[in-house]
Design a protein around this motif. Structure first.
Motif: not given
Length: 167
Positions: A77-88, A90-96
């Motif tokens: 679960n920890w490895a699946s969490w990530r985020y990214a800042e884009r121009a317009d 914010l992306l948040i990705s999670r889940g196995v």
């Protein structure tokens, strides 16, 4: 793996640069798992051994098996969490098993909070909570370094004000 520097979260071309969560979050969650299920195993073993008989105390192995299973699941679960800042946005990705990607447009953000409970503070962690007009797009990024959480809050607030959708 510690989170990257603020410069690591910018986009390069069309692909966002993803930032993972600090290793301290996994350490904290695994420690809580061991403490609670360890206490449960000891209590169950003592109670069953004293009240029913020593053979029944073997059922105290069940919380220990659950602890081993939870140890692996927490890592995935920890490895699946990530985020990214884009121009317009914010992306948040999670889940196995059920992978979920949340896109939060900067212009729709109404409130950005940084929270940290006592256990999180002990492990030098903080969470960023994003609130929007639509509850479906509210999001949380758990277990960030407090300095990164504050930087992200300030940046998201600044971008949200600049791109305000006039709500």
């Amino acid at each position: 793996m510690e989170t990257g520097s603020p410069d690591d979260t910018q986009t390069t071309g069309d692909e966002p640069v993803w930032t993972g969560l600090p290793q301290r979050l996994l350490t904290m969650r695994r420690l809580l798992l061991v403490v609670w299920l360890g206490l449960l195993a000891v209590a169950l073993g003592l109670l069953l051994g004293l009240l029913v008989g020593p053979a029944w105390a073997a059922f105290a192995v069940l919380p220990l098996a659950l602890m081993a299973w939870g140890w692996v699941l927490l890592g995935r679960n920890w490895a699946s969490w990530r985020y990214a800042e884009r121009a317009d946005d914010l992306l948040i990705s999670r889940g196995v098993l059920w992978q979920e990607e949340t896109v939060v447009p900067y212009g729709r953000m109404q409130l950005v909070e940084v929270t940290s409970g006592p256990v999180e503070r002990h492990f030098r962690l903080a969470s960023v909570q994003l609130h929007t007009a639509a509850a479906a797009t509210d999001a949380t990024i758990p277990g960030l370094d407090p300095a990164e959480a504050e930087r992200l809050r300030d940046r998201l607030t600044e971008l949200g004000e600049a791109r305000s959708a006039g709500l």
